[in-house]
Motif scaffolding. Structure first.
Motif, PDB file in Angstrom:
ATOM      1  N   ALA A  23     -14.842 -14.582   9.838  1.00 33.03           N
ATOM      2  CA  ALA A  23     -14.441 -15.989   9.926  1.00 33.03           C
ATOM      3  C   ALA A  23     -15.672 -16.890   9.954  1.00 33.03           C
ATOM      4  O   ALA A  23     -16.782 -16.471  10.320  1.00 33.03           O
ATOM      5  CB  ALA A  23     -13.596 -16.214  11.171  1.00 33.03           C
ATOM      6  N   VAL A  24     -15.472 -18.135   9.560  1.00 29.67           N
ATOM      7  CA  VAL A  24     -16.506 -19.159   9.679  1.00 29.67           C
ATOM      8  C   VAL A  24     -16.270 -19.861  11.020  1.00 29.67           C
ATOM      9  O   VAL A  24     -15.314 -20.629  11.163  1.00 29.67           O
ATOM     10  CB  VAL A  24     -16.437 -20.163   8.516  1.00 29.67           C
ATOM     11  N   VAL A  25     -17.115 -19.589  11.996  1.00 29.28           N
ATOM     12  CA  VAL A  25     -16.847 -19.994  13.377  1.00 29.28           C
ATOM     13  C   VAL A  25     -17.718 -21.171  13.791  1.00 29.28           C
ATOM     14  O   VAL A  25     -18.924 -21.206  13.504  1.00 29.28           O
ATOM     15  CB  VAL A  25     -17.081 -18.816  14.338  1.00 29.28           C
ATOM     16  N   SER A  26     -17.089 -22.122  14.481  1.00 32.19           N
ATOM     17  CA  SER A  26     -17.797 -23.216  15.146  1.00 32.19           C
ATOM     18  C   SER A  26     -17.440 -23.187  16.625  1.00 32.19           C
ATOM     19  O   SER A  26     -16.349 -22.743  16.995  1.00 32.19           O
ATOM     20  CB  SER A  26     -17.399 -24.571  14.558  1.00 32.19           C
ATOM     21  N   VAL A  27     -18.332 -23.657  17.467  1.00 30.20           N
ATOM     22  CA  VAL A  27     -18.062 -23.678  18.898  1.00 30.20           C
ATOM     23  C   VAL A  27     -18.419 -25.043  19.463  1.00 30.20           C
ATOM     24  O   VAL A  27     -19.411 -25.662  19.057  1.00 30.20           O
ATOM     25  CB  VAL A  27     -18.838 -22.564  19.632  1.00 30.20           C
ATOM     26  N   THR A  28     -17.577 -25.529  20.383  1.00 27.70           N
ATOM     27  CA  THR A  28     -17.829 -26.809  21.034  1.00 27.70           C
ATOM     28  C   THR A  28     -17.357 -26.746  22.477  1.00 27.70           C
ATOM     29  O   THR A  28     -16.552 -25.896  22.847  1.00 27.70           O
ATOM     30  CB  THR A  28     -17.122 -27.959  20.295  1.00 27.70           C
ATOM     31  N   SER A  29     -17.865 -27.664  23.296  1.00 28.33           N
ATOM     32  CA  SER A  29     -17.489 -27.739  24.701  1.00 28.33           C
ATOM     33  C   SER A  29     -17.932 -29.074  25.256  1.00 28.33           C
ATOM     34  O   SER A  29     -18.847 -29.716  24.709  1.00 28.33           O
ATOM     35  CB  SER A  29     -18.163 -26.595  25.483  1.00 28.33           C
ATOM     36  N   GLN A  30     -17.290 -29.505  26.374  1.00 31.45           N
ATOM     37  CA  GLN A  30     -17.770 -30.713  27.046  1.00 31.45           C
ATOM     38  C   GLN A  30     -19.207 -30.518  27.513  1.00 31.45           C
ATOM     39  O   GLN A  30     -19.969 -31.475  27.629  1.00 31.45           O
ATOM     40  CB  GLN A  30     -16.913 -31.052  28.270  1.00 31.45           C
ATOM     41  N   ASN A  31     -19.571 -29.265  27.788  1.00 31.51           N
ATOM     42  CA  ASN A  31     -20.943 -28.920  28.155  1.00 31.51           C
ATOM     43  C   ASN A  31     -21.690 -28.567  26.870  1.00 31.51           C
ATOM     44  O   ASN A  31     -21.694 -27.419  26.419  1.00 31.51           O
ATOM     45  CB  ASN A  31     -20.943 -27.738  29.131  1.00 31.51           C
ATOM     46  N   ARG A  51     -21.914 -22.042  14.025  1.00 30.44           N
ATOM     47  CA  ARG A  51     -22.147 -23.484  13.984  1.00 30.44           C
ATOM     48  C   ARG A  51     -21.861 -24.116  15.349  1.00 30.44           C
ATOM     49  O   ARG A  51     -20.839 -23.816  15.973  1.00 30.44           O
ATOM     50  CB  ARG A  51     -21.250 -24.107  12.929  1.00 30.44           C
ATOM     51  N   TYR A  52     -22.737 -24.989  15.776  1.00 36.14           N
ATOM     52  CA  TYR A  52     -22.537 -25.745  17.011  1.00 36.14           C
ATOM     53  C   TYR A  52     -22.038 -27.148  16.668  1.00 36.14           C
ATOM     54  O   TYR A  52     -22.599 -27.831  15.818  1.00 36.14           O
ATOM     55  CB  TYR A  52     -23.846 -25.833  17.799  1.00 36.14           C
ATOM     56  N   VAL A  53     -20.957 -27.579  17.343  1.00 33.31           N
ATOM     57  CA  VAL A  53     -20.405 -28.917  17.137  1.00 33.31           C
ATOM     58  C   VAL A  53     -20.511 -29.701  18.440  1.00 33.31           C
ATOM     59  O   VAL A  53     -19.873 -29.327  19.437  1.00 33.31           O
ATOM     60  CB  VAL A  53     -18.922 -28.852  16.695  1.00 33.31           C
ATOM     61  N   PRO A  54     -21.321 -30.761  18.507  1.00 32.73           N
ATOM     62  CA  PRO A  54     -21.341 -31.597  19.717  1.00 32.73           C
ATOM     63  C   PRO A  54     -19.926 -32.115  20.009  1.00 32.73           C
ATOM     64  O   PRO A  54     -19.183 -32.445  19.079  1.00 32.73           O
ATOM     65  CB  PRO A  54     -22.292 -32.739  19.337  1.00 32.73           C
ATOM     66  N   PHE A  55     -19.574 -32.150  21.273  1.00 34.99           N
ATOM     67  CA  PHE A  55     -18.205 -32.528  21.622  1.00 34.99           C
ATOM     68  C   PHE A  55     -17.866 -33.927  21.114  1.00 34.99           C
ATOM     69  O   PHE A  55     -16.724 -34.193  20.723  1.00 34.99           O
ATOM     70  CB  PHE A  55     -18.020 -32.447  23.133  1.00 34.99           C
ATOM     71  N   ALA A  56     -18.843 -34.799  21.080  1.00 28.73           N
ATOM     72  CA  ALA A  56     -18.612 -36.161  20.606  1.00 28.73           C
ATOM     73  C   ALA A  56     -18.288 -36.191  19.116  1.00 28.73           C
ATOM     74  O   ALA A  56     -17.659 -37.131  18.618  1.00 28.73           O
ATOM     75  CB  ALA A  56     -19.842 -37.029  20.885  1.00 28.73           C
ATOM     76  N   ASN A  57     -18.736 -35.148  18.377  1.00 33.68           N
ATOM     77  CA  ASN A  57     -18.493 -35.095  16.927  1.00 33.68           C
ATOM     78  C   ASN A  57     -17.296 -34.220  16.563  1.00 33.68           C
ATOM     79  O   ASN A  57     -17.064 -33.938  15.388  1.00 33.68           O
ATOM     80  CB  ASN A  57     -19.733 -34.543  16.211  1.00 33.68           C
ATOM     81  N   LEU A  58     -16.557 -33.786  17.560  1.00 32.03           N
ATOM     82  CA  LEU A  58     -15.438 -32.867  17.335  1.00 32.03           C
ATOM     83  C   LEU A  58     -14.449 -33.429  16.318  1.00 32.03           C
ATOM     84  O   LEU A  58     -13.957 -32.709  15.446  1.00 32.03           O
ATOM     85  CB  LEU A  58     -14.735 -32.601  18.677  1.00 32.03           C
TER      86      LEU A  58
END
Length: 488
Positions: free
Chosen positions: A365-373, A387-394
């Motif tokens: 899978a093509v995985v991205s991860v995000t969190s409030q932290n 891939r990292y996604v800033p929570f603000a850019n979710l």
């Protein structure tokens, strides 16, 4: 035996309370502490086939008697003359009241503020006070604090020992008490009538914890924690064991540190430890050997004691991925891989998050991860090369699948909440943050037309996997169909 305590305020209702308790117990404790008017004890306890234990405790012993000490002692003397089966006396009072008639003396020692570390000297004093049964009561918020109390009842002594653990691990102590020969354990008649916070009712002991099945030969399955999820696991495993006629019963364990835990589990002959997803990271250090995924993610929800030590395994990850795969295949039948080229967004920052991310990357899978932290999510992304996604850019991130693993994340419109407008009907959504419960996110996703991964399917797969690893037997399907009021 089960002892149910009743603490009536009115003499008129005291007999009703005793009658109700007697129908469900082997021994009834009549506490005189709260009676507003002086009772005719002989009249109160007459006419019952079930044995009666009479007590009247001082406030420092957890009682509620508001009269003078002289009045309390006089009340206890009157109780003995009525010849109940047992009379409970604290050590100081026992020295002032001689043995009378056939009534057996339960000499008690209570420490409300802290557990004792040694009981031998006190035991000798209580024996000198002509005890027929010795009772210890102290706080047991964890397995470690319950341990000396357990040692007191498990040793072979000339006088039988009863223990009452106050706090979360009190149920642990009670169930172990049954195995190790305590004369009786305590239970509440029903919810709202507990002698102390957290005391199980007699129905709960029967329906969830299956205490009548426990014997000296019983093999305990340790279950870390006492929340709704853990109680549901206990209920399912106990029902399955009973239906399959296996000699297994679940034992809840409240563990707050790892000092001496291996030794305690060894002495109790507990060879399996089931852990909820919330505690998968915390308890992992107990294991001496980790399967590959647990070693990479720092997460494991099942530990088994094998000849070379404790081994940790990750079961919820496997169950979640299988359930998600089945849902995706149903949505797109005939594809070579359900996960191939799927954009999957994982919400969370825990060991469970890492376990899911690790598995999904292995599936292509093509995985991205995000969190409030953001810092924690960034660390997970680096560790697993996703891939990292800033929570603000979710909300600028497209996803085919959303996997929620964070029990703290709430729906809403603030910057630290997940705005439900993110969900699209083209998405597949799985939320394993509150297993085995469904969540507000799942309800919102269903309302918005998303494909839902059934949380109950994930949970059933996980419990079946764990139960088979421990017992080499499958859980019968019908075991999952009923649920008591204590696990809802």
């Amino acid at each position: 035996m089960i002892c149910i305590s009743v603490t009536p305020e009115s003499r008129n209702f005291a007999k009703v309370d005793i009658l109700n308790a007697a129908a469900q117990s082997d021994l009834v404790e009549l506490c005189l502490d709260r009676l507003i008017k002086t009772p005719d004890i002989g009249d109160l306890i007459s006419g019952f086939d079930t044995p009666i234990l009479v007590s009247c405790r001082r406030p420092e012993d957890g009682g509620q008697f508001k009269g003078t000490e002289a009045e309390r002692i006089q009340l206890l003397k009157q109780a003995i003359i009525a010849e109940p089966a047992y009379i409970e006396l604290d050590l100081e009072t026992a020295k002032q009241i001689p043995r009378f008639g056939k009534t057996k003396r339960v000499i008690s020692y209570t420490s409300l503020k802290k557990p004792l570390s040694q009981v031998d000297d006190i035991f000798d004093e209580m024996a000198e006070a002509k005890a027929d049964v010795i009772k210890f009561t102290w706080p047991t918020p964890t397995l470690q604090t319950a341990w000396p109390l357990l040692a007191a009842i498990s040793q072979k002594r000339d006088i039988p020992v009863v223990g009452l653990g106050l706090g979360a691990a009190g149920i642990t102590f009670s169930l172990l008490g049954v195995k190790y020969g305590s004369p009786w354990i305590y239970a509440a008649l029903e919810k709202g009538m507990e002698a102390f916070e957290g005391q199980p009712t007699v129905a709960e002991l029967n329906e969830v914890f299956h205490y009548p099945k426990i014997s000296a030969k019983t093999r305990f399955i340790g279950v870390a924690g006492l929340g709704v999820a853990e109680r549901r696991t206990i209920e399912v495993f106990n029902k399955a064991s009973e239906q399959l006629e296996l000699d297994y019963v679940c034992l809840p364990l409240v563990i707050n540190d790892f000092k001496q835990v291996h030794k305690m589990l060894g002495i109790l002959k507990i060879r399996s430890l089931v852990v909820s997803p919330r505690m998968g990271e915390f308890i992992l250090p107990l294991a001496e050997h980790l399967e590959e995924s647990s070693e990479k993610t720092g997460y494991g929800d099942l530990q088994l004691n094998q000849p070379d030590g404790w081994h940790a395994y990750d079961t919820v990850r496997r169950s979640a991925i299988k359930s998600l795969e089945a849902t995706l295949e149903k949505k797109s039948p005939g594809s070579n891989s359900a996960f191939q080229r799927k954009n999957i967004l994982v919400l969370g920052q825990s060991g469970l998050t890492k376990a899911v991310v690790h598995s999904l990357t292995q599936q292509g899978a093509v995985v991205s991860v995000t969190s409030q932290n953001d810092k924690a999510a960034q660390g997970i992304a680096r560790a697993f090369d996703v891939r990292y996604v800033p929570f603000a850019n979710l909300y600028d991130t497209l996803a085919d699948v959303v996997v929620q693993t964070d029990p703290e994340l709430k729906l809403g419109h603030s910057k630290e909440e997940l705005n439900p407008s993110y969900l699209r009907e083209t998405m597949t959504v799985m939320d394993i943050s509150q297993l085995p419960e469904s969540t507000a996110l799942m309800q919102e996703a269903e309302n918005r037309g998303c494909e839902i991964v059934c949380v109950d399917d994930v949970y059933r797969r996980q419990l079946s996997q764990i139960f088979k690893a421990i017992t080499a037997t499958e859980i019968p399907d019908d075991v999952f169909e009923t649920r008591s009021e204590y696990t809802r």
